[in-house]
Write an enzyme that holds these catalytic residues in place. Sequence first.
Site, PDB file in Angstrom:
ATOM      1  N   TRP A 166       0.822  -1.210   0.000  1.00 52.00           N
ATOM      2  CA  TRP A 166       0.000   0.000   0.000  1.00 52.00           C
ATOM      3  C   TRP A 166       0.853   1.257   0.000  1.00 52.00           C
ATOM      4  O   TRP A 166       0.518   2.250  -0.655  1.00 52.00           O
ATOM      5  CB  TRP A 166      -0.974  -0.027   1.180  1.00 52.00           C
ATOM      6  CG  TRP A 166      -1.807  -1.271   1.147  1.00 52.00           C
ATOM      7  CD1 TRP A 166      -1.813  -2.296   2.044  1.00 52.00           C
ATOM      8  CD2 TRP A 166      -2.736  -1.648   0.111  1.00 52.00           C
ATOM      9  NE1 TRP A 166      -2.680  -3.283   1.644  1.00 52.00           N
ATOM     10  CE2 TRP A 166      -3.253  -2.925   0.467  1.00 52.00           C
ATOM     11  CE3 TRP A 166      -3.166  -1.053  -1.066  1.00 52.00           C
ATOM     12  CZ2 TRP A 166      -4.193  -3.592  -0.319  1.00 52.00           C
ATOM     13  CZ3 TRP A 166      -4.089  -1.720  -1.859  1.00 52.00           C
ATOM     14  CH2 TRP A 166      -4.593  -2.967  -1.477  1.00 52.00           C
TER      15      TRP A 166
ATOM     16  N   ASP B 217      -1.412   6.541   6.104  1.00 50.79           N
ATOM     17  CA  ASP B 217      -2.479   5.581   5.852  1.00 50.79           C
ATOM     18  C   ASP B 217      -2.601   4.741   7.124  1.00 50.79           C
ATOM     19  O   ASP B 217      -1.676   4.013   7.501  1.00 50.79           O
ATOM     20  CB  ASP B 217      -2.090   4.709   4.653  1.00 50.79           C
ATOM     21  CG  ASP B 217      -3.123   3.646   4.306  1.00 50.79           C
ATOM     22  OD1 ASP B 217      -4.048   3.411   5.108  1.00 50.79           O
ATOM     23  OD2 ASP B 217      -2.988   3.030   3.238  1.00 50.79           O
TER      24      ASP B 217
ATOM     25  N   LYS C 137     -11.549  -2.403   7.678  1.00 52.64           N
ATOM     26  CA  LYS C 137     -10.644  -3.249   8.449  1.00 52.64           C
ATOM     27  C   LYS C 137     -10.946  -3.183   9.943  1.00 52.64           C
ATOM     28  O   LYS C 137     -11.063  -4.204  10.597  1.00 52.64           O
ATOM     29  CB  LYS C 137      -9.194  -2.859   8.170  1.00 52.64           C
ATOM     30  CG  LYS C 137      -8.797  -3.033   6.709  1.00 52.64           C
ATOM     31  CD  LYS C 137      -7.383  -2.584   6.439  1.00 52.64           C
ATOM     32  CE  LYS C 137      -7.030  -2.686   4.964  1.00 52.64           C
ATOM     33  NZ  LYS C 137      -7.016  -4.065   4.469  1.00 52.64           N
TER      34      LYS C 137
END
Length: 359
Positions: free
Chosen positions: A100, A170, A194
């Site tokens: 990511w 993030d 998540k």
Amino acid sequence: MRVYNFSAGPATLPEEVLKKAGSELLCYGSSGQSVMEMSHRSKEYGEIISGCESLIREVMSVPDNYKVLFIQGGASMQFAMVPLNLMKNNKADFVITGQWATKAYQEAKLFIAANEVASSKDKTYSYIPDLDKSKFQPDADYFHICLNNTIFGTRFTQLPDTGDVPLVADVSSCILSEPLDVSKFGILYAGAQKNMGPAGVAVVIVREDLIRDFPSDSKVPTMLRYKTYADDNSMYNTPPTYTIYMVKLVLEWVKSKGGLSAMKEHNEKKAKILYDFLDSSKLFSATVVGNERSLMNVPFVTGNDELDKNFIKQAKEKGFINLGGHRSIGGMRASIYNAMPIEGVEKLVEFMKNFEANI
């Protein structure tokens, strides 16, 4: 029968939250309608979205000079929104600690000069690299990290000192898992699916001075501007109404359990149970060592691909699902977010011990 769901996302949700949502599915309060049917301009929904924002501020201790935004497109859309909204000198720094972080870096390169400060790719992202401050650009528009690495199971335990350069993170797979000093960041962003709720919304917490005005001839699309969301309380267009409602229920659950300090204690207990077993096992081993191990995502292997597959198959038959590692690396991964009970980890370890004893 409910299974123990170790998925990295969409992930397990608190049972109490699911029951509450179920009880309100056909009729929310005295409204005579489901939240899924409500006009986002209605009084009832206005109370839901403002209540969700207030809870984020309360639970995360968000300072007054930050905006809380609800944006569609997931965390992946933030890979583009961040550079489009922060670019002035058209340069930014990145620490590459997994897939990511890499995607954020590659997306930013479409718009600005992206500088790779450090990377742990040389050892399959199994550690957080040391940072050399001489490689930081003092005139960078921002400095980007992925605070917790969902696929590879590492996390930053110490934030980089970026001076006056806004730190952007993030936090998709670690938000709400422990206290976080929001004031250390220019922007925090997270996909909800998540640790916050179901898929469909990204929560963006952005310092107000970073919300820029765009000139009339700007080519940045309206829906990719933070100001669009900030000016209209995330309701410039129809927001993901039901997902935001679910995030609100999760936040209420977190608050009822004692807030983020209690979540940290809960998560540390679960992680210790699993890591202690992995460190003592003759068959299974964790792929990350040291104090940079994630509390949320625990990758592990046997060292034999066929044995890994057999373990995942048998685990599923016993009600432990989604233990397969990310398709890019294989092996196994147990994601143990807030909603995973300690009992779930204990029973997984018991199953792993039995599997090891019987091969």
